[in-house]
Scaffold this motif. Structure first.
Motif, mmCIF file in Angstrom:
data_model
loop_
_atom_site.group_PDB
_atom_site.id
_atom_site.type_symbol
_atom_site.label_atom_id
_atom_site.label_comp_id
_atom_site.label_asym_id
_atom_site.label_seq_id
_atom_site.Cartn_x
_atom_site.Cartn_y
_atom_site.Cartn_z
ATOM 1 N N LEU A 88 -74.312 -15.579 -5.189
ATOM 2 C CA LEU A 88 -74.310 -14.939 -3.882
ATOM 3 C C LEU A 88 -75.381 -13.855 -3.772
ATOM 4 O O LEU A 88 -76.004 -13.687 -2.717
ATOM 5 C CB LEU A 88 -72.918 -14.329 -3.640
ATOM 6 N N GLU A 89 -75.601 -13.119 -4.883
ATOM 7 C CA GLU A 89 -76.558 -12.003 -4.828
ATOM 8 C C GLU A 89 -77.999 -12.504 -4.676
ATOM 9 O O GLU A 89 -78.884 -11.715 -4.332
ATOM 10 C CB GLU A 89 -76.404 -11.102 -6.066
ATOM 11 N N PHE A 94 -81.315 -11.531 3.201
ATOM 12 C CA PHE A 94 -80.946 -10.237 2.650
ATOM 13 C C PHE A 94 -80.878 -9.201 3.773
ATOM 14 O O PHE A 94 -81.550 -9.338 4.785
ATOM 15 C CB PHE A 94 -81.969 -9.810 1.587
ATOM 16 N N PRO A 124 -83.597 -3.984 -5.209
ATOM 17 C CA PRO A 124 -82.982 -5.308 -5.192
ATOM 18 C C PRO A 124 -81.675 -5.311 -5.981
ATOM 19 O O PRO A 124 -81.512 -4.546 -6.933
ATOM 20 C CB PRO A 124 -84.021 -6.201 -5.876
ATOM 21 N N VAL A 125 -80.737 -6.158 -5.544
ATOM 22 C CA VAL A 125 -79.457 -6.332 -6.242
ATOM 23 C C VAL A 125 -79.523 -7.592 -7.105
ATOM 24 O O VAL A 125 -79.049 -7.609 -8.233
ATOM 25 C CB VAL A 125 -78.296 -6.420 -5.226
#
Lengths: 275, 275
Positions: A88-89, A94, A124-125
């Motif tokens: 999902l990330e 985004f 960023p994740v």
């Protein structure tokens, strides 16, 4: 390689028809099975649906296809993972906030050796080159315009410079929106059509489905739809010239002095990267 | 006044049962009709469903109720608008990124004269006191720990201080999560139950529906569920003491030296504010 879909309108419009064709590319007529997402602006709010499974198997995609969410700015993406695991990330689009507005971003392509110096303001994740590019764009804009959003032309030129500089790292087709404008950069593949009066019938390429836009529009409506490749087989889609950043507002492309980023790929580059 | 629902588990768990009871409060058994939202963490990714209509009329809520999305951290909210118009940008939960992680926040209550000095690093998009509080928490954390996330105890105490200071402006019940811990502050009304082996049957208060958790769990599972008021009528719900910040991890409350924020309201304050 991934698939992009965008919509920018002068009146809130649902994207059910275009999404039906687009969704088929997520595992049915094409092989982009590693997640998908779609963002709908509603005023300055935004809702984002994300799913790490193929659109053709996703109950959330069925909902989006059948539930008419009206919006003036939509960005959708179907993922074929090249960098970053399926998760999902790492699923586009985004979302971040800048200057008190939500910004939404989705990317098609592949950036090489792109590790910009983040200062911690927008990080960023996940692990994609795409999210890194988005965060770098927002960090750069915030640092260049600390007092807040500049006027449209100044912002456009800043985005054009950023697209040019990031585009030197590879194939950088992207859609970006703050809920008012939809910015679209073409490095290799991106097409658009503007639907306006007199409206006619359109037929999807990826599903045997037609719609008569006369029945669902008013004469004042204007809708720009963008996609990696044309979604219908009987409308006048235009290719966005490679190395060009377009800005759509109220369903039409705006004109600025210089719209070239120089970040177009050679013909065939997307086929090569997809191999 | 609004309704909060949270879940924190040691293994990804679906929230369909609790959400069914919770959803009924959005227009059926209670009058919180001004939008709702729910966020599910999935690893470091998060998906947020938002709708500005009542849950009982929302096709998105029907999907969430029937489609088992498994997550270790969930935050949901049903809104009765008191500040800020009904609209997507004012619908909880809110999402931002800090230290390369997504953070999710929802609030029940009412803050008076709360206009903190924003420096532009995290700005509200909508007009609620709730989103202002969330942005202020994140701005304060980023400015206090510019090098990145501190260790758990240090972060907990920073959050406790922030809850205490914001709580001086009014009723500040909130749920906050970064996808690993779920922080829960009670000013007036917040209850929780920890479900673990031996599992039994539970019956919803707001709908005539029971579930036998033995059939859907393993002996190792541990699930903490939080809600403004208990969701079931046959489990041992505990009231979170007023003026206390709890931190849940892996389905249980962690213990820190001092967990009091002093920001509890007098009994009855929530009834008064809801009038």
């Amino acid at each position: 390689m991934c698939q992009l879909l965008g919509m920018n309108c002068n009146t809130p419009t649902d994207i059910c028809f275009s999404f039906t064709g687009f969704q088929a590319r997520g595992g049915l007529t094409d092989h982009h099975r590693d997640g998908w997402g779609i963002a709908f602006f509603d005023g300055c709010g935004v809702r984002v649906f994300l799913d790490a499974q193929a659109t053709v198997e996703s109950p959330i995609a069925s909902l989006v296809r059948s539930y008419p969410i009206r919006s003036k700015n939509v960005i959708a993406h179907i993922r074929k993972a090249t960098r970053g695991a399926v998760g999902l990330e790492n699923t586009h689009p985004f979302q971040r906030e800048l200057w008190g507005r939500y910004w939404i971003f989705a990317h098609n392509g592949h950036l090489r050796d792109f590790s910009p110096p983040f200062d911690g303001s927008v990080l960023p994740v996940g692990a994609t080159d795409s999210e890194r590019a988005f965060c770098w764009i927002l960090q750069s804009l915030r640092s260049r315009f600390p007092a807040g959003e500049p006027e449209a032309q100044v912002l456009y030129h800043a985005l054009r410079e950023l697209a040019a500089s990031i585009g030197r790292h590879g194939e950088f087709n992207f859609l970006l929106s703050d809920g008012r404008r939809l910015y679209a950069h073409c490095a290799s593949r991106l097409a658009y059509v503007v639907r306006k009066a007199p409206f006619g019938v359109a037929h999807l390429k990826d599903q045997d489905l037609s719609v008569d836009f006369k029945e669902v529009t008013t004469p004042h409506d204007r809708v720009a739809v963008l996609a990696t490749t044309p979604l219908t087989d009987d409308e006048a889609w235009q290719q966005v010239p490679r190395g060009t950043l377009l800005a759509f507002k109220d369903g039409e492309a705006e004109h600025f002095d210089d719209m070239s980023t120089g970040a177009g790929c050679e013909p065939g580059c997307s086929l090569e990267a997809a191999a």
